[in-house]
Design a protein around this motif. Structure first.
Motif, PDB file in Angstrom:
ATOM      1  N   THR A   1      -5.887  16.463   0.049  1.00 60.93           N
ATOM      2  CA  THR A   1      -5.635  15.584   1.205  1.00 60.93           C
ATOM      3  C   THR A   1      -4.295  15.977   1.829  1.00 60.93           C
ATOM      4  N   VAL A   2      -4.147  15.641   3.091  1.00 61.98           N
ATOM      5  CA  VAL A   2      -2.942  16.028   3.824  1.00 61.98           C
ATOM      6  C   VAL A   2      -2.612  14.938   4.846  1.00 61.98           C
ATOM      7  N   VAL A   3      -1.314  14.749   5.102  1.00 60.28           N
ATOM      8  CA  VAL A   3      -0.911  13.752   6.107  1.00 60.28           C
ATOM      9  C   VAL A   3      -0.584  14.481   7.407  1.00 60.28           C
ATOM     10  N   THR A   4      -1.245  14.080   8.471  1.00 58.09           N
ATOM     11  CA  THR A   4      -0.942  14.642   9.798  1.00 58.09           C
ATOM     12  C   THR A   4      -0.579  13.487  10.732  1.00 58.09           C
ATOM     13  N   GLY A   5      -0.069  13.843  11.901  1.00 57.78           N
ATOM     14  CA  GLY A   5       0.203  12.828  12.924  1.00 57.78           C
ATOM     15  C   GLY A   5       1.563  12.156  12.809  1.00 57.78           C
ATOM     16  N   ARG A   6       2.466  12.687  11.956  1.00 56.79           N
ATOM     17  CA  ARG A   6       3.787  12.040  11.832  1.00 56.79           C
ATOM     18  C   ARG A   6       4.497  11.910  13.185  1.00 56.79           C
ATOM     19  N   PRO A   7       4.435  12.964  14.067  1.00 59.03           N
ATOM     20  CA  PRO A   7       5.152  12.849  15.344  1.00 59.03           C
ATOM     21  C   PRO A   7       4.639  11.708  16.229  1.00 59.03           C
ATOM     22  N   THR A   8       3.425  11.224  15.997  1.00 61.12           N
ATOM     23  CA  THR A   8       2.894  10.140  16.835  1.00 61.12           C
ATOM     24  C   THR A   8       3.413   8.778  16.358  1.00 61.12           C
ATOM     25  N   GLY A   9       3.987   8.747  15.146  1.00 56.66           N
ATOM     26  CA  GLY A   9       4.408   7.462  14.587  1.00 56.66           C
ATOM     27  C   GLY A   9       3.270   6.788  13.831  1.00 56.66           C
ATOM     28  N   HIS A  10       2.091   7.408  13.828  1.00 59.59           N
ATOM     29  CA  HIS A  10       0.949   6.850  13.085  1.00 59.59           C
ATOM     30  C   HIS A  10       0.358   7.923  12.171  1.00 59.59           C
ATOM     31  N   PRO A  11       1.101   8.258  11.110  1.00 59.15           N
ATOM     32  CA  PRO A  11       0.592   9.308  10.223  1.00 59.15           C
ATOM     33  C   PRO A  11      -0.677   8.877   9.493  1.00 59.15           C
ATOM     34  N   VAL A  12      -1.619   9.802   9.323  1.00 64.04           N
ATOM     35  CA  VAL A  12      -2.855   9.481   8.595  1.00 64.04           C
ATOM     36  C   VAL A  12      -3.139  10.529   7.521  1.00 64.04           C
ATOM     37  N   ARG A  13      -3.650  10.036   6.384  1.00 64.17           N
ATOM     38  CA  ARG A  13      -4.044  10.947   5.311  1.00 64.17           C
ATOM     39  C   ARG A  13      -5.549  11.182   5.364  1.00 64.17           C
TER      40      ARG A  13
ATOM     41  N   GLU B   1       0.833  -1.216   0.000  1.00 60.25           N
ATOM     42  CA  GLU B   1       0.000   0.000   0.000  1.00 60.25           C
ATOM     43  C   GLU B   1       0.862   1.257   0.000  1.00 60.25           C
ATOM     44  N   GLY B   2       0.762   2.029  -1.042  1.00 60.96           N
ATOM     45  CA  GLY B   2       1.507   3.276  -1.163  1.00 60.96           C
ATOM     46  C   GLY B   2       0.886   4.406  -0.355  1.00 60.96           C
ATOM     47  N   THR B   3       1.654   5.461  -0.223  1.00 61.80           N
ATOM     48  CA  THR B   3       1.261   6.597   0.623  1.00 61.80           C
ATOM     49  C   THR B   3       0.123   7.434   0.029  1.00 61.80           C
ATOM     50  N   GLU B   4      -0.278   7.108  -1.193  1.00 56.88           N
ATOM     51  CA  GLU B   4      -1.402   7.813  -1.814  1.00 56.88           C
ATOM     52  C   GLU B   4      -2.722   7.453  -1.139  1.00 56.88           C
ATOM     53  N   SER B   5      -2.719   6.348  -0.377  1.00 52.99           N
ATOM     54  CA  SER B   5      -3.981   5.858   0.182  1.00 52.99           C
ATOM     55  C   SER B   5      -4.487   6.750   1.306  1.00 52.99           C
ATOM     56  N   GLY B   6      -5.719   6.506   1.710  1.00 51.37           N
ATOM     57  CA  GLY B   6      -6.291   7.240   2.839  1.00 51.37           C
ATOM     58  C   GLY B   6      -6.007   6.523   4.137  1.00 51.37           C
ATOM     59  N   GLY B   7      -6.196   7.216   5.249  1.00 54.07           N
ATOM     60  CA  GLY B   7      -5.979   6.610   6.558  1.00 54.07           C
ATOM     61  C   GLY B   7      -4.501   6.504   6.888  1.00 54.07           C
ATOM     62  N   HIS B   8      -4.181   5.460   7.638  1.00 55.00           N
ATOM     63  CA  HIS B   8      -2.812   5.216   8.115  1.00 55.00           C
ATOM     64  C   HIS B   8      -1.903   4.965   6.907  1.00 55.00           C
ATOM     65  N   VAL B   9      -0.849   5.740   6.768  1.00 50.72           N
ATOM     66  CA  VAL B   9      -0.007   5.607   5.563  1.00 50.72           C
ATOM     67  C   VAL B   9       1.475   5.440   5.891  1.00 50.72           C
TER      68      VAL B   9
ATOM     69  N   GLY C   1     -14.143  16.293  11.967  1.00 50.42           N
ATOM     70  CA  GLY C   1     -13.884  14.855  12.037  1.00 50.42           C
ATOM     71  C   GLY C   1     -12.734  14.473  11.117  1.00 50.42           C
ATOM     72  N   SER C   2     -12.293  13.202  11.221  1.00 51.52           N
ATOM     73  CA  SER C   2     -11.205  12.692  10.354  1.00 51.52           C
ATOM     74  C   SER C   2     -11.806  12.091   9.096  1.00 51.52           C
ATOM     75  N   VAL C   3     -11.753  12.852   7.997  1.00 49.71           N
ATOM     76  CA  VAL C   3     -12.289  12.333   6.728  1.00 49.71           C
ATOM     77  C   VAL C   3     -11.147  11.604   6.013  1.00 49.71           C
ATOM     78  N   MET C   4     -10.859  10.381   6.473  1.00 48.83           N
ATOM     79  CA  MET C   4      -9.740   9.627   5.884  1.00 48.83           C
ATOM     80  C   MET C   4     -10.090   9.262   4.441  1.00 48.83           C
ATOM     81  N   ALA C   5      -9.259   9.714   3.518  1.00 48.59           N
ATOM     82  CA  ALA C   5      -9.485   9.447   2.088  1.00 48.59           C
ATOM     83  C   ALA C   5      -8.155   9.602   1.369  1.00 48.59           C
ATOM     84  N   GLY C   6      -8.021   8.920   0.247  1.00 47.04           N
ATOM     85  CA  GLY C   6      -6.757   8.911  -0.474  1.00 47.04           C
ATOM     86  C   GLY C   6      -6.643  10.008  -1.511  1.00 47.04           C
TER      87      GLY C   6
END
Ligand code: TUI
Length: 319
Positions: A219-231, A138-146, A274-279
């Motif tokens: 779309t944007v990736v947040t949460g990198r400092p937590t170790g669980h980045p999400v898009r 799964e590439g980083t283009e996906s939604g959610g945990h990336v 809310g977290s609209v997880m999408a790729g």
């Protein structure tokens, strides 16, 4: 028509999986995808095992074809969900956000096919030792945990590194992406975001609307400092994350801010906070279509592309 060895392994008509998405892919969507010839997958996310059992039973009533359950390994209920999958003899399990190695023998003993999702070659190689049935890169283009690598770079590297069949995921939303994945050596594709915008998906309608309105860079990736980045689709919540991240706040603060936000978006329709997880394919989704049309359209489009590409090769290559 596109058939690969994944069709035989899973007993499906088209090598198309619907990504298991927490608070999004329930019995209704999963059964529609399986009925249409792909593999529908219930997303268990952080839901308790009883909820998963109930969705599995509903899916069995709606289709007699194979379907799967995705286990999010960071869930506090992951172990209980695995037990339900074994008891209910679910055909396929996909896993995300962790290493499922310790569960593989019990699942396979129950006849469940195990297909972990990976975002690196190292994890793909480690998991291959457990005799898994296939792997999803799964590439980083996906939604959610990336992860960090793109589908274009990850898939061929995983294909070269392991012998098990590889399914491509992340950034695939139409027949062009499907054909490209096959060109990279994948035996099939998994799509999430495209199926969110299907008629059968029970997600809140505002989520479908938000994805359809989104453009390429929304779309944007947040949460990198937590170790669980999400898009996710950019909104007031992602801006709050970005603000806190720029102030280098304690990652635990960021984790706290994320609690309950996926459900708020997907079930309650809070697309602002809310977290609209999408790729990243959000920018190319233009309409809500029935699952059957989504699958037929991508298979038809990919077949046509592959046929045309064949004619580029050989003596008439300049025509
Ligand atoms: O799992 C996903 N995508 C997800 S899970 C999810 S629910 C969630 N909710 C709140 C915060 C975080 C997640 C939403 N989207 N995709 C599959 C995937 N798994 N992509 C990458 C991985 C992965 C990452 C690290 C798999 C294993 C891993 O490391 C395991 C190890 O032990 O090295």
């Amino acid at each position: 028509m596109i058939k690969t060895r994944l069709c035989e392994i899973l007993g499906i008509e088209y090598p198309v999986l619907q990504g298991g998405m927490a608070w999004v892919s329930e019995a209704r969507l999963a059964s529609a995808v399986s009925e249409a010839g792909g593999l529908g997958i219930i997303g268990s996310g952080t839901a308790p095992a009883d909820w998963v059992r109930s969705e599995v039973r509903k899916t069995k009533e709606l289709t007699s074809k194979p379907f799967g359950v995705n286990v999010m390994l960071m869930s506090p209920f992951a172990e209980d969900v695995i037990k339900v999958i074994i008891e209910e003899k679910v055909a396929v399990v996909t896993t995300g956000a962790g290493n499922p190695g310790k569960y593989v023998p019990a699942l396979q003993e129950a006849g469940t096919k195990v297909i972990p999702v990976v975002s690196s070659v190292a994890l793909a190689k480690r998991l291959e030792r457990y005799h898994i049935d296939a792997i999803i890169a799964e590439g980083t283009e996906s939604g959610g945990h990336v992860g960090e690598l793109t589908t274009m770079t990850l898939v061929p590297q995983v294909v070269s590194a392991v012998k098990v069949p590889v399914i491509a995921a992340g950034g695939i939303g139409d027949g062009r992406g499907f054909a490209a994945a096959l060109a990279l050596g994948a035996v099939g594709v998994q799509m999430g975001t495209r199926f969110v915008c299907s008629a059968e998906c029970t997600v809140h309608p505002k989520v479908k609307e938000t994805i359809i309105k989104a453009k390429d860079r929304d779309t944007v990736v947040t949460g990198r400092p937590t170790g669980h980045p999400v898009r996710c689709i950019r909104n007031k919540l992602t801006r709050q994350f970005e603000e806190l991240e720029s102030q280098c706040v304690d990652p635990a603060e960021l984790e706290k801010l994320g609690v309950g936000k996926l459900r708020a978006a997907m079930q309650d329709g809070d697309v602002a906070y809310g977290s609209v997880m999408a790729g990243q394919i959000s920018g190319m989704v233009q309409e809500i279509k029935p699952v059957r049309d989504i699958i037929n359209d991508i298979v038809t489009e990919a077949s046509e592309i592959i046929r045309q590409m064949g004619s580029l090769v050989g003596e008439s290559s300049c025509e």
